[in-house]
Motif scaffolding. Structure first.
Motif, short mmCIF file in Angstrom:
data_model
loop_
_atom_site.label_atom_id
_atom_site.label_comp_id
_atom_site.label_asym_id
_atom_site.label_seq_id
_atom_site.Cartn_x
_atom_site.Cartn_y
_atom_site.Cartn_z
N SER A 62 0.82 -1.22 0.00
CA SER A 62 0.00 0.00 0.00
C SER A 62 0.85 1.27 0.00
O SER A 62 0.42 2.32 -0.48
CB SER A 62 -0.95 0.01 1.21
N HIS A 63 2.10 1.18 0.50
CA HIS A 63 2.95 2.38 0.53
C HIS A 63 3.40 2.81 -0.86
O HIS A 63 3.88 3.94 -1.04
CB HIS A 63 4.17 2.13 1.41
N THR B 157 1.33 7.35 0.03
CA THR B 157 2.59 7.62 0.73
C THR B 157 2.42 7.89 2.22
O THR B 157 3.32 7.61 3.01
CB THR B 157 3.32 8.82 0.09
N SER B 158 1.29 8.43 2.63
CA SER B 158 1.08 8.76 4.04
C SER B 158 0.70 7.51 4.83
O SER B 158 -0.23 6.79 4.47
CB SER B 158 -0.01 9.81 4.19
N HIS B 159 1.44 7.27 5.92
CA HIS B 159 1.18 6.12 6.78
C HIS B 159 -0.24 6.17 7.33
O HIS B 159 -0.98 5.17 7.31
CB HIS B 159 2.20 6.11 7.92
N ARG C 17 -2.97 5.60 4.72
CA ARG C 17 -3.14 4.19 4.34
C ARG C 17 -4.15 3.50 5.25
O ARG C 17 -4.98 2.71 4.79
CB ARG C 17 -1.79 3.47 4.41
N MET D 166 1.10 -2.61 6.71
CA MET D 166 1.24 -1.21 6.29
C MET D 166 2.47 -0.54 6.92
O MET D 166 2.93 0.48 6.41
CB MET D 166 -0.01 -0.42 6.69
N CYS E 109 7.29 0.34 4.72
CA CYS E 109 7.24 1.45 3.74
C CYS E 109 8.64 1.94 3.46
O CYS E 109 8.97 3.09 3.73
CB CYS E 109 6.34 2.57 4.24
N SER F 219 8.17 7.50 1.04
CA SER F 219 7.23 6.52 1.61
C SER F 219 7.04 6.71 3.10
O SER F 219 6.08 6.23 3.68
CB SER F 219 7.71 5.09 1.33
N SER F 220 7.98 7.41 3.75
CA SER F 220 7.87 7.60 5.20
C SER F 220 8.62 8.87 5.58
O SER F 220 9.70 9.16 5.05
CB SER F 220 8.46 6.41 5.96
#
Length: 519
Positions: free
Chosen positions: A418-419, A423-425, A428, A458, A461, A467-468
């Motif tokens: 999903s990442h 892009t946002s944790h 997601r 999730m 990432c 991604s984080s």
């Protein structure tokens, strides 16, 4: 006359230089200053070279928007409020994924739109700030500030330095020292920001570039791996559990999460340590051994704990005990965390001042979490989730006949990948968890197990710096950083390992401790 002619020539030259500068700015743009700017500049250049290429994120966002617009043409069975909830949620998802607008701004506007369209009462907005997840995050931010200001963070750095006799030991002890941070600092970006000055201090003992690159990748990687250890390890956990509670009335206790998550987090941290070390030492074994070993650091003994350090340890230790004994005293985790934050700022203790405590909270993230959680809750309250369950039952019936390992693989693949397109944790969790709750209800699976597995999935990432936020903190640092290409290659190794270890844990340790998709 000569002076006038000379002045005219100078003015003409200045005009030509100005025009050339303007042309350069138009042609190539201003040179970016940070590594993140340069990274985005390279990405933007590639996008301009392929103007006809449509990214998957854009396609997904467009699909969400089209699906939202089609809601009002669906057959009967879904009430007006439910249609509005779905419409706004899908459009919000499109905005989060397909635009650069601040996520919190989009979520608050979505709540306002829901109310304006008579899809909910204004109380939906007001009550969003009363959610347990909001106050848990506020308290946790203050706890993190307390760890920093008390001196415990500096003590951790000194402890690693005393034990580091070579690069391998420096990396190993750094990896171990990062493990407990997930239990009292709720944000991956917060943990990255807290550790950055410590890591920069540790890096002075490394001589070679490949050593410093390895350390710059290892720290955010372990921060991400240890996220699964604790219920408050990430805001996405809190959002997922809030949605689970709204949908089923059930939850996952702090102690159960630690029982399931901590061993997995430690195992993946050690695997990440081994993989990163192997990647950066390949063909460079001699340079890897280069190490600065000041005698003064080795001779130093630990300084006595200061009063503030002792106070912080007592408060954090008491919090951990109260979190683990929630079933005995009946107070939830958020309330206990706020008590701990208040204790750190109390007169006579004052490890953190009131002003610093308030400043330590990421209020933009708090507002996003509150509004996004309310959007997900509204899907449940308006019956949209129940409606979707009935409509999708037949199409999901085939999946229900799949063997357990294949269903598990589908859930894990959704979470782990999903990442790549969200892009946002936190986003997601907001986007994925309602759909996975729907899947669990339709197939009769245990919702708590599905949510836990999804959230842990999730937490992976590591493919791109964007991604984080934890990865970005170290990517843009000038003194100690890594290359985006190295991160991508490491992810190609670690992602399948992460999936395999999750499957292994599910059929062994997690199964032995009571977890199961069908129980």
């Amino acid at each position: 006359m000569d002076s006038g002619l000379c002045g005219n020539n100078i003015a003409a030259n200045e005009d030509r230089l100005s025009n050339r500068g303007a042309d350069l700015q138009e042609g190539i743009g201003m040179m970016p200053y940070s590594r993140v700017d340069r990274y985005h500049s390279q990405v933007q250049t590639k996008k301009q070279e392929h103007t006809m290429t449509v990214s998957r994120r854009q396609l997904f966002a467009a699909g969400c928007a089209l699906a939202a617009c089609a809601i009002f043409f669906l057959p009967e069975g879904l009430a007006y409020e439910g249609k509005i909830a779905l419409l706004v949620f899908l459009l919000s998802m499109a905005m989060w994924i397909g635009t650069t607008l601040p996520a919190g701004y989009v979520a608050i506007c979505a709540l306002a739109a829901t109310i304006l369209l008579k899809g909910a009462e204004p109380e939906l907005l007001y009550q969003s700030l009363s959610a347990e997840v909001v106050w848990l995050m506020i308290g946790s931010y203050v706890l993190g500030e307390g760890v920093k200001q008390s001196g415990l963070a500096g003590r951790m750095s000194a402890g690693v330095l005393r034990r580091a006799q070579n690069p391998d030991k420096l990396f190993f002890w750094t990896m171990l020292a990062l493990q407990p941070l997930a239990f009292f600092i709720p944000s991956t970006s917060g943990r990255a920001a807290l550790t950055l000055p410590i890591v920069k201090n540790l890096s002075v003992r490394l001589k070679e570039k490949n050593q410093k690159q390895a350390l710059a990748v290892l720290v955010p990687s372990v921060i991400l791996m240890t996220t699964s250890a604790s219920l408050i390890g990430a805001g996405s956990h809190l959002i997922g559990l809030q949605l689970l509670k709204e949908a089923t009335g059930e939850g996952i206790s702090y102690l159960k999460w630690v029982l399931w998550g901590a061993p997995f987090a430690l195992a993946m941290s050690m695997i990440a340590f081994a993989v990163i070390k192997g990647y950066f030492t390949k063909g460079k074994s001699q340079s890897w051994k280069a190490f600065k070993e000041p005698a003064s650091v080795q001779a130093d003994s630990p300084a006595p704990y200061s009063k503030n350090e002792k106070k912080a340890l007592y408060i954090i230790g008491g919090l951990v005990i109260l979190w683990m004994s929630e079933s005995i005293h009946g107070f939830d985790i958020a309330f206990i965390t706020i008590l701990g934050a208040a204790a750190l700022m109390a007169p006579g203790v004052e490890i953190v001042s009131w002003k610093d405590g308030v400043k330590s909270v990421s209020w933009s993230l708090i507002l996003f979490v509150a509004a996004a959680s309310a959007l997900g809750t509204n899907l449940v309250r308006t019956g949209a989730v129940d409606w979707g369950s009935g409509k999708l039952f037949q199409s999901l019936e085939l999946i229900g006949n799949f063997p357990e390992w294949l269903v598990l693989m589908v859930i894990l693949l959704v979470g782990v990948t999903s990442h790549l397109y969200i892009t946002s944790h936190t986003t997601r969790a907001v986007v994925m968890i309602p759909s996975l709750l729907l899947l669990s209800e339709t197939l009769g699976m245990d919702a708590g197990t599905v949510v836990f597995l999804s959230l842990v999935g999730m937490n992976y990432c590591m493919t791109f710096p964007v991604s984080s936020k934890a990865l970005l903190v170290y990517f843009e640092e000038e003194e100690i950083n890594y290359q985006a290409g190295d991160l991508l290659r490491l992810s190609l190794i670690l992602m399948p390992i992460y999936l395999f270890v999750m499957i292994l844990f599910y059929f062994t340790y997690w199964r032995w401790t009571g977890m199961g998709l069908w129980v």
